[in-house]
Design a protein around this motif. Structure first.
Motif, PDB file in Angstrom:
ATOM      1  N   VAL A  99       0.837  -1.207   0.000  1.00 59.15           N
ATOM      2  CA  VAL A  99       0.000   0.000   0.000  1.00 59.15           C
ATOM      3  C   VAL A  99       0.864   1.247   0.000  1.00 59.15           C
ATOM      4  O   VAL A  99       0.618   2.206  -0.750  1.00 59.15           O
ATOM      5  CB  VAL A  99      -0.951  -0.010   1.221  1.00 59.15           C
ATOM      6  CG1 VAL A  99      -1.707   1.319   1.321  1.00 59.15           C
ATOM      7  CG2 VAL A  99      -1.923  -1.169   1.129  1.00 59.15           C
ATOM      8  N   GLU A 100       1.887   1.253   0.824  1.00 63.54           N
ATOM      9  CA  GLU A 100       2.782   2.406   0.906  1.00 63.54           C
ATOM     10  C   GLU A 100       3.509   2.640  -0.417  1.00 63.54           C
ATOM     11  O   GLU A 100       3.695   3.781  -0.848  1.00 63.54           O
ATOM     12  CB  GLU A 100       3.789   2.222   2.039  1.00 63.54           C
ATOM     13  CG  GLU A 100       3.205   2.300   3.432  1.00 63.54           C
ATOM     14  CD  GLU A 100       2.787   3.711   3.818  1.00 63.54           C
ATOM     15  OE1 GLU A 100       3.146   4.665   3.096  1.00 63.54           O
ATOM     16  OE2 GLU A 100       2.107   3.864   4.843  1.00 63.54           O
ATOM     17  N   LEU A 101       3.915   1.551  -1.052  1.00 65.08           N
ATOM     18  CA  LEU A 101       4.642   1.690  -2.310  1.00 65.08           C
ATOM     19  C   LEU A 101       3.731   2.240  -3.398  1.00 65.08           C
ATOM     20  O   LEU A 101       4.153   3.080  -4.213  1.00 65.08           O
ATOM     21  CB  LEU A 101       5.224   0.341  -2.728  1.00 65.08           C
ATOM     22  CG  LEU A 101       6.225   0.348  -3.878  1.00 65.08           C
ATOM     23  CD1 LEU A 101       7.381   1.291  -3.598  1.00 65.08           C
ATOM     24  CD2 LEU A 101       6.740  -1.064  -4.136  1.00 65.08           C
ATOM     25  N   ARG A 102       2.478   1.802  -3.430  1.00 67.89           N
ATOM     26  CA  ARG A 102       1.533   2.339  -4.413  1.00 67.89           C
ATOM     27  C   ARG A 102       1.331   3.840  -4.203  1.00 67.89           C
ATOM     28  O   ARG A 102       1.301   4.611  -5.169  1.00 67.89           O
ATOM     29  CB  ARG A 102       0.186   1.607  -4.320  1.00 67.89           C
ATOM     30  CG  ARG A 102       0.166   0.251  -5.011  1.00 67.89           C
ATOM     31  CD  ARG A 102      -1.256  -0.232  -5.251  1.00 67.89           C
ATOM     32  NE  ARG A 102      -1.980  -0.416  -3.999  1.00 67.89           N
ATOM     33  CZ  ARG A 102      -2.008  -1.552  -3.307  1.00 67.89           C
ATOM     34  NH1 ARG A 102      -1.326  -2.608  -3.738  1.00 67.89           N
ATOM     35  NH2 ARG A 102      -2.705  -1.648  -2.202  1.00 67.89           N
ATOM     36  N   ARG A 103       1.208   4.246  -2.960  1.00 69.72           N
ATOM     37  CA  ARG A 103       1.033   5.668  -2.665  1.00 69.72           C
ATOM     38  C   ARG A 103       2.275   6.466  -3.059  1.00 69.72           C
ATOM     39  O   ARG A 103       2.174   7.562  -3.602  1.00 69.72           O
ATOM     40  CB  ARG A 103       0.747   5.863  -1.173  1.00 69.72           C
ATOM     41  CG  ARG A 103      -0.630   5.391  -0.730  1.00 69.72           C
ATOM     42  CD  ARG A 103      -0.750   5.475   0.766  1.00 69.72           C
ATOM     43  NE  ARG A 103      -2.058   5.025   1.227  1.00 69.72           N
ATOM     44  CZ  ARG A 103      -2.344   4.750   2.501  1.00 69.72           C
ATOM     45  NH1 ARG A 103      -1.411   4.866   3.444  1.00 69.72           N
ATOM     46  NH2 ARG A 103      -3.562   4.358   2.833  1.00 69.72           N
ATOM     47  N   LEU A 104       3.426   5.890  -2.767  1.00 68.72           N
ATOM     48  CA  LEU A 104       4.674   6.579  -3.094  1.00 68.72           C
ATOM     49  C   LEU A 104       4.789   6.793  -4.595  1.00 68.72           C
ATOM     50  O   LEU A 104       5.227   7.856  -5.058  1.00 68.72           O
ATOM     51  CB  LEU A 104       5.859   5.758  -2.583  1.00 68.72           C
ATOM     52  CG  LEU A 104       7.258   6.379  -2.716  1.00 68.72           C
ATOM     53  CD1 LEU A 104       7.346   7.698  -1.947  1.00 68.72           C
ATOM     54  CD2 LEU A 104       8.314   5.395  -2.208  1.00 68.72           C
ATOM     55  N   ARG A 105       4.380   5.823  -5.380  1.00 74.04           N
ATOM     56  CA  ARG A 105       4.490   5.919  -6.836  1.00 74.04           C
ATOM     57  C   ARG A 105       3.525   6.928  -7.439  1.00 74.04           C
ATOM     58  O   ARG A 105       3.637   7.266  -8.617  1.00 74.04           O
ATOM     59  CB  ARG A 105       4.281   4.532  -7.464  1.00 74.04           C
ATOM     60  CG  ARG A 105       5.508   3.644  -7.321  1.00 74.04           C
ATOM     61  CD  ARG A 105       5.293   2.280  -7.898  1.00 74.04           C
ATOM     62  NE  ARG A 105       6.571   1.571  -8.039  1.00 74.04           N
ATOM     63  CZ  ARG A 105       6.685   0.257  -8.196  1.00 74.04           C
ATOM     64  NH1 ARG A 105       5.591  -0.501  -8.230  1.00 74.04           N
ATOM     65  NH2 ARG A 105       7.866  -0.307  -8.326  1.00 74.04           N
ATOM     66  N   GLU A 106       2.575   7.394  -6.658  1.00 80.00           N
ATOM     67  CA  GLU A 106       1.674   8.451  -7.120  1.00 80.00           C
ATOM     68  C   GLU A 106       2.297   9.833  -6.986  1.00 80.00           C
ATOM     69  O   GLU A 106       1.787  10.815  -7.532  1.00 80.00           O
ATOM     70  CB  GLU A 106       0.358   8.395  -6.334  1.00 80.00           C
ATOM     71  CG  GLU A 106      -0.468   7.143  -6.611  1.00 80.00           C
ATOM     72  CD  GLU A 106      -1.675   7.026  -5.704  1.00 80.00           C
ATOM     73  OE1 GLU A 106      -1.841   7.910  -4.819  1.00 80.00           O
ATOM     74  OE2 GLU A 106      -2.447   6.060  -5.861  1.00 80.00           O
ATOM     75  N   SER A 107       3.398   9.919  -6.270  1.00 83.50           N
ATOM     76  CA  SER A 107       4.076  11.201  -6.041  1.00 83.50           C
ATOM     77  C   SER A 107       4.854  11.635  -7.281  1.00 83.50           C
ATOM     78  O   SER A 107       5.590  10.852  -7.876  1.00 83.50           O
ATOM     79  CB  SER A 107       5.038  11.073  -4.855  1.00 83.50           C
ATOM     80  OG  SER A 107       5.985  12.118  -4.849  1.00 83.50           O
TER      81      SER A 107
END
Length: 228
Positions: free
Chosen positions: A7-15
């Protein structure tokens, strides 16, 4: 309770800043793989100069050596072209298209254009442009390759008398200069994004409780260029 890594990695990739980081990171990795394959190719060509190889080799040995050389050359050219294309993507992402084009004009010359054409020759005409001379053991361009009309007259003259090892060493020196300057350009142009991304990565790692992402955008490029 630690956060879920996926989940954290998916959010990070939205940055947006992380997307810039990813492009630069992949550029660095691609350069490292290309340079590694070029080192392998230079080493293989150099080994063909070993005393006693010429004159004693059977046709089967020459054939095997030629196949190995051409496969290694093809692998390098594939990585070279991927690196060339990704450099253009990185320059666009960081807003330095014009500077990138100027750098290519000032840093890449005859040998670079010849290597790009060689990639096109291998892909579109003949995957085996090299052979081992049975009399001398030297690695040379085949007659078919050297006479193809896709080359300019200057390039055809060069290929007929080319010292492949010398060509590759000269080309590598040219690439070292070009990519050292290019990575410096990317670093300066993306400094704000990279500072922001470092903070985002640190926050993610704290939330998941381990180093999910390491912030080191230029790792492979730095290592390979340090060896040059």
């Amino acid at each position: 309770m630690p956060s879920e890594p996926a989940v954290e990695l998916r959010r990070l990739r939205e940055s947006s800043s992380f997307r810039t980081y990813e492009v630069i990171r992949r550029m660095s990795m691609c350069y490292g793989m290309m340079d590694s394959k070029l080192s392998e190719l230079i080493g293989l060509v150099s080994s063909m100069r070993s005393p006693g190889r010429s004159g004693r080799s059977s046709y089967r040995d020459l054939e095997s050596s030629t196949m190995e050389l051409c496969q290694t050359l093809s692998d390098f050219l594939s990585r070279m072209y991927a690196c060339k294309n990704l450099a253009a993507v990185s320059a666009k992402r960081c807003g330095v298209d014009a500077e990138f084009r100027d750098l290519k004009r000032s840093s890449l010359g005859f040998e670079a254009s010849l290597m790009v054409n060689l990639r096109n020759y291998v892909v579109h005409v003949d995957m085996m442009p090299l052979e081992v001379d049975p009399g001398t053991g030297a690695v040379v361009f085949t007659r078919r390759c050297g006479s193809d009309q896709m080359w300019s007259a200057d390039q055809r003259r060069y290929l007929r008398s080319a010292d492949l090892e010398g060509l590759l060493v000269t080309y590598r020196g040219m690439l070292d200069v070009f990519y050292a300057r290019f990575f410096g350009m990317l670093s300066r142009a993306s400094s704000a994004d990279l500072r922001e991304c470092r903070g985002e990565i640190g926050a993610v790692n704290r939330r998941v409780g381990f180093e999910l992402v390491r912030f080191d955008p230029f790792a492979e490029a730095r290592e390979r260029l340090a060896e040059a």
